[in-house]
Design an enzyme around this catalytic site. Structure first.
Site, mmCIF file in Angstrom:
data_model
loop_
_atom_site.group_PDB
_atom_site.id
_atom_site.type_symbol
_atom_site.label_atom_id
_atom_site.label_comp_id
_atom_site.label_asym_id
_atom_site.label_seq_id
_atom_site.Cartn_x
_atom_site.Cartn_y
_atom_site.Cartn_z
ATOM 1 N N CYS A 185 -9.759 -2.593 -12.435
ATOM 2 C CA CYS A 185 -9.118 -1.501 -11.689
ATOM 3 C C CYS A 185 -7.821 -1.913 -10.992
ATOM 4 O O CYS A 185 -7.341 -1.206 -10.125
ATOM 5 C CB CYS A 185 -10.094 -0.889 -10.695
ATOM 6 S SG CYS A 185 -10.715 -2.081 -9.495
ATOM 7 N N ARG A 208 -15.471 2.156 -3.133
ATOM 8 C CA ARG A 208 -15.382 0.774 -2.684
ATOM 9 C C ARG A 208 -15.528 0.744 -1.174
ATOM 10 O O ARG A 208 -14.877 1.519 -0.465
ATOM 11 C CB ARG A 208 -14.042 0.166 -3.068
ATOM 12 C CG ARG A 208 -13.931 -1.252 -2.500
ATOM 13 C CD ARG A 208 -12.711 -1.964 -2.949
ATOM 14 N NE ARG A 208 -11.510 -1.381 -2.377
ATOM 15 C CZ ARG A 208 -10.289 -1.778 -2.714
ATOM 16 N NH1 ARG A 208 -10.141 -2.723 -3.628
ATOM 17 N NH2 ARG A 208 -9.238 -1.246 -2.179
ATOM 18 N N HIS A 229 0.788 -1.231 0.000
ATOM 19 C CA HIS A 229 0.000 0.000 0.000
ATOM 20 C C HIS A 229 0.816 1.275 0.000
ATOM 21 O O HIS A 229 0.366 2.295 -0.514
ATOM 22 C CB HIS A 229 -1.067 -0.054 1.080
ATOM 23 C CG HIS A 229 -2.202 -0.880 0.573
ATOM 24 N ND1 HIS A 229 -2.164 -2.256 0.623
ATOM 25 C CD2 HIS A 229 -3.306 -0.540 -0.108
ATOM 26 C CE1 HIS A 229 -3.238 -2.714 0.022
ATOM 27 N NE2 HIS A 229 -3.952 -1.700 -0.432
ATOM 28 N N GLU A 250 -12.511 -10.556 -7.751
ATOM 29 C CA GLU A 250 -11.101 -10.701 -7.405
ATOM 30 C C GLU A 250 -10.815 -11.988 -6.651
ATOM 31 O O GLU A 250 -9.676 -12.264 -6.307
ATOM 32 C CB GLU A 250 -10.595 -9.483 -6.623
ATOM 33 C CG GLU A 250 -11.402 -9.089 -5.421
ATOM 34 C CD GLU A 250 -10.870 -7.823 -4.726
ATOM 35 O OE1 GLU A 250 -9.772 -7.358 -5.050
ATOM 36 O OE2 GLU A 250 -11.581 -7.316 -3.840
ATOM 37 N N ASN A 306 -5.249 -7.280 -9.144
ATOM 38 C CA ASN A 306 -4.136 -7.510 -8.201
ATOM 39 C C ASN A 306 -4.423 -8.742 -7.356
ATOM 40 O O ASN A 306 -3.590 -9.637 -7.229
ATOM 41 C CB ASN A 306 -3.965 -6.320 -7.249
ATOM 42 C CG ASN A 306 -3.711 -5.021 -7.982
ATOM 43 O OD1 ASN A 306 -3.278 -5.031 -9.126
ATOM 44 N ND2 ASN A 306 -3.994 -3.910 -7.323
ATOM 45 N N ARG A 323 1.041 -11.118 -3.436
ATOM 46 C CA ARG A 323 1.379 -9.901 -4.192
ATOM 47 C C ARG A 323 2.407 -9.034 -3.482
ATOM 48 O O ARG A 323 3.079 -8.222 -4.102
ATOM 49 C CB ARG A 323 0.109 -9.083 -4.491
ATOM 50 C CG ARG A 323 -0.585 -8.585 -3.250
ATOM 51 C CD ARG A 323 -1.997 -8.120 -3.537
ATOM 52 N NE ARG A 323 -2.079 -6.666 -3.654
ATOM 53 C CZ ARG A 323 -3.223 -5.983 -3.706
ATOM 54 N NH1 ARG A 323 -4.379 -6.631 -3.686
ATOM 55 N NH2 ARG A 323 -3.228 -4.691 -3.821
HETATM 56 C C1 PEP Z 1 -7.198 -5.308 -6.776
HETATM 57 O O1 PEP Z 1 -7.157 -6.242 -5.985
HETATM 58 O O2 PEP Z 1 -6.875 -5.414 -7.982
HETATM 59 C C2 PEP Z 1 -7.656 -3.982 -6.355
HETATM 60 C C3 PEP Z 1 -7.877 -3.040 -7.239
HETATM 61 O O3 PEP Z 1 -7.807 -3.747 -5.028
HETATM 62 P P1 PEP Z 1 -6.616 -3.545 -3.987
HETATM 63 O O4 PEP Z 1 -5.360 -3.359 -4.765
HETATM 64 O O5 PEP Z 1 -6.953 -2.343 -3.172
HETATM 65 O O6 PEP Z 1 -6.661 -4.823 -3.219
HETATM 66 MG MG MG Z 2 -8.213 -6.148 -4.112
#
Ligand code: PEP
Ligand code: MG
Length: 752
Positions: free
Chosen positions: A679, A509, A366, A608, A631, A642
């Site tokens: 996204c 979100r 993050h 996701e 992601n 990740r």
């Molecule tokens: C994702 O998981 O692709 C996403 C956009 O959400 P985050 O990166 O906040 O988990």
């Molecule tokens: Mg996510």
């Protein structure tokens, strides 16, 4: 002849006097060696310092031929001095000349001395010099004598580093002021020229020699007690988010802090007459030197722990210094840290921040997302950088080529100045595309949205020319607050976002905490696998009060306007139904209170979690829109964390499995006529974005800085041609399509 315990203290006191004298650096060094020799009842004391070429030069001597000063050089590993430098530990030889490593230098006249003891002069665990003592007779030096010599060496190291004992030139060499280059992994695009700021400022220990040993002992004991107390209570509270700390780090701290060996070494250092600060520094140096020479890579990992622990102690001893964010920053700060949480990065003055360099952390972490939102050049996985830099050093973060230059040469600076100018020209070209519709050569319109999460993201909406906010990560507000944001605070932020967006759509979100998104004030049980643990919608459904407050804030903020709410981590159709029911309940309450409602309300699902891929026909009819969180989808699809660099780069989302999963979603959304977006971070990379369009996506959401490059790609793309090429490739390829897709772009002149 053993020396009395008082002797080293006396020596240190005399050393302090010599160092305070207003004489030339050489004159003071000459006095230092005389002092040591007489204190140790030795005929010889010599000081060797490392020069730029790595050799050790005799800088001062009592007892050897004065002519040899600055003329005798020993390479690292050469002679006994070289051996001590290489091993970075004290060594003694009762009959030095018989030792195989002895290297006879006729100019020194040392053939008459038999016994030899030497200690390394350490800085940050690296040998910067060697201090030796010799006697005519064959003798054994006592542990106390060697200890006293080590303490003296430590005081010399600190004084040399602060420029107090040798010429400017030599102290610059000792500070390793050479140009250096480090490879790193780009996490936020850009090139930045600036000056180093250490996120956790190093404490410079200036008071080295104790006036009152008892007092120093009490100070150190108090500091250790405070430190262990704070670590223990941090662990008990489960307060792991503070300062980006993880449980393992805390545990390692605790281990060191309770380690008797470590405390004994501190006590010994104090006994020799050092201040509490100097004792901490001394033990850190010795421990580092030992660990740096261990072949076991885990030992090196522990270097961080001993550094962290020592820094914390030093901070406590000096009355506490916060992170650099609160101090005065240069105009062009390049902040360097081992790791950092997103909130800490936001503490810096945006106007002065140019770049970020981390030793650890993944690209999808993050803090990386915040760095991209801030638009600063950032690298991670830059190993060993903290050891090699000093605050104020010139530095260049190249997050295009993936490297960091420290103290760059003039040629490198001018090459980068050109690069920055070139980038500025390219940015100007992107800016010129701002109002150009994003349509492919064959007439396909692709909606480009931005990802956002904080108020400062909003100007990006206008600057980038995006059509809306495709993902507003509401958890960022929660992550940077000291306590749970209340209903009013949340309402205020959401309202400001909607005001700024005007008639452009914003997808909020709902709170996605858990995983690596930790709230400092929210106590959650320790989980083995937090990314697949109690997070996002799971938490919302189990703790509806939190979720309902957020929905209430969104409904209030959107009075009379369109409202889009998106639910993260849906894994099962029932979760979408249950969350929707909670939203509906809030709408009913709103109506009952006679408050103005949103003009329209859409509730969407994030795709996701891979389980949803086989439930698309059930879940899509219940959703007003859907958005792929690539992601997470890819991390779960490939079972590759990740945030863990070892594995996160191993699988390419452009692998046929990833692309087939995405294609499945596109087809299902088309069938059910549900608006679809993607996204995740892949939407912001031109080659990946191109591929998404080839698969049929017509709406994507990305970091604001990516809108220009992605639009330039779209304007030069024939989506029909690409779609056909991908169809063919998916049939016959069993590894990533990346190279084939690059070839396609090159053949067709697509700007990627
Ligand atoms: C994702 O998981 O692709 C996403 C956009 O959400 P985050 O990166 O906040 O988990
Ligand atoms: Mg996510």
């Amino acid at each position: 002849m053993p020396v009395s315990v008082g002797a080293p203290r006396q020596l240190l006191r005399r050393l302090r006097e010599v160092m305070a004298e207003r004489e030339s650096a050489q004159a003071r060094l000459d006095k230092v060696v005389v002092l040591i020799a007489s204190n140790m009842v030795a005929e010889v004391c010599s000081l060797y310092l490392q020069r730029r070429d790595g050799s050790f030069e005799l800088f001062a001597t009592e007892g050897l031929n004065p002519e040899s000063v600055h003329n005798t050089h020993l390479k690292s590993g050469e002679g006994l001095v070289g051996l001590i430098a290489e091993q970075a530990e004290p060594m003694q030889f009762p009959d030095a000349q018989r030792h195989p490593a002895f290297s006879y230098r006729p100019e020194t006249g040392e053939e008459i001395y038999h016994s030899f003891v030497g200690v390394p002069i350490l800085r940050g665990g690296h040998t910067i010099g060697v201090l030796t003592v010799q006697n005519r007779t064959k003798r054994q030096y006592s542990d106390e004598e060697i200890e006293a010599l080590q303490t003296t060496a430590m005081v010399l190291a600190e004084t040399i580093a602060s420029g107090g004992l040798v010429s400017e030139e030599v102290s610059a060499e000792q500070r390793r002021e050479l140009a250096m280059r480090f490879p790193g992994l780009p996490i936020s695009e850009g090139v930045a020229l600036g000056h180093v700021v250490l996120h956790e400022p190093r404490i410079v220990v200036t008071r080295l020699i104790a006036e009152d040993i008892e007092l120093e002992r009490r100070r150190l004991a108090q500091a250790i007690e405070d430190l262990t107390g704070s670590i223990d209570s941090m662990m008990e509270r489960g307060d792991m988010a503070r300062a980006g700390e993880h449980r393992e780090v805390l545990e390692a701290f605790r281990m060191f802090a309770h380690d008797h060996g470590w405390r004994r070494r501190l006590d010994e250092a104090l006994l020799t007459g050092l201040t509490a600060e100097a004792a901490v520094q001394r033990v850190r140096n010795d421990t580092r030197a030992r660990m740096l020479r261990m072949p076991d890579p885990h030992a090196r990992d522990r270097l961080h722990d001993i550094d962290d622990l020592s820094n914390r102690l030093l901070r406590l001893l000096s009355g506490g210094v916060a992170t650099a964010a609160t101090g005065s920053l240069p105009q062009d700060a390049i902040v360097i840290a081992r790791t950092m949480g997103p909130a800490e990065l936001l503490d810096y003055d945006r106007q002065r921040l140019r770049g970020l360099v981390l030793e650890e952390g993944g690209a999808a972490s993050h803090v990386a997302i915040v760095a991209r939102a801030l638009g600063i050049a950032a690298l991670t996985q830059v190993k060993g950088v903290l050891e090699a830099v000093e605050p104020g050093d010139a530095a260049i973060v190249d997050a295009e080529g993936g490297e960091l230059h420290v103290r760059p040469t003039q040629e490198v600076v001018s090459a980068y100045a050109d690069k920055v100018r070139f980038r500025a020209r390219r940015q100007a070209q992107y800016a010129a595309l701002r109002t150009v519709p994003s349509v492919t050569l064959d007439g396909e319109r692709v909606a480009l949205h931005i990802n956002a999460g904080l108020l400062f993201d909003l100007p990006h909406l206008d600057q980038s020319g995006a059509v809306g906010i495709g993902l507003f990560r509401t958890e960022l507000q929660f992550m940077i607050s000291a306590t749970f944001p209340r209903l009013e605070q949340q309402t205020r932020l959401y309202k400001a976002i909607l005001d700024a967006a005007g008639d452009r759509p914003v997808v909020f979100r709902s709170l996605d905490v858990g995983g690596d998104k930790v709230l400092p004030y929210f106590r959650a049980a320790k989980e083995e696998n937090p990314a697949i643990g109690w997070r996002a919608i799971r938490m919302a459904l189990d703790r509806p009060a939190l979720f309902r407050t957020q929905i209430r804030a969104l409904l209030r903020a959107a009075a009379g306007r369109e409202l889009r709410i998106m639910l993260p981590m849906i894994a099962d159709v029932s979760e979408l139904k249950a969350a929707r029911a909670l939203v509906d309940r809030e709408v009913t309450i709103l109506k009952r209170h006679g408050r103005p409602e949103p003009k329209s309300l859409m509730v969407g699902a994030m795709i996701e979690v891979p389980a949803l891929l086989w439930q698309l026909d059930r879940v899509l009819p219940l959703a007003d829109f859907a958005s792929v969180g690539s992601n997470d989808l890819m991390q779960f699809l490939f079972a590759a964390d990740r945030g863990n660099m070892r594995v996160s780069e191993r699988f390419d989302p452009l692998n046929p499995a990833g692309l087939k999963a995405l294609k499945l979603i596109v087809e299902a959304a088309k069938k059910h006529e549900v608006p679809l977006t993607l996204c995740g971070e892949m939407a912001g990379k031109p080659l990946e974005a191109m591929t998404l369009i080839g698969l049929g996506f017509r709406s994507i959401s990305m970091a604001p800085a990516s809108v220009g490059p992605v639009k330039a790609m779209i304007l030069s793309l024939d989506a029909g041609n690409l779609g056909r090429r991908i169809e063919e490739l998916l049939e016959c390829t069993d590894t990533s399509l990346r190279e084939d897709l690059k070839r396609f772009a090159a053949e067709q002149g697509v700007q990627i």
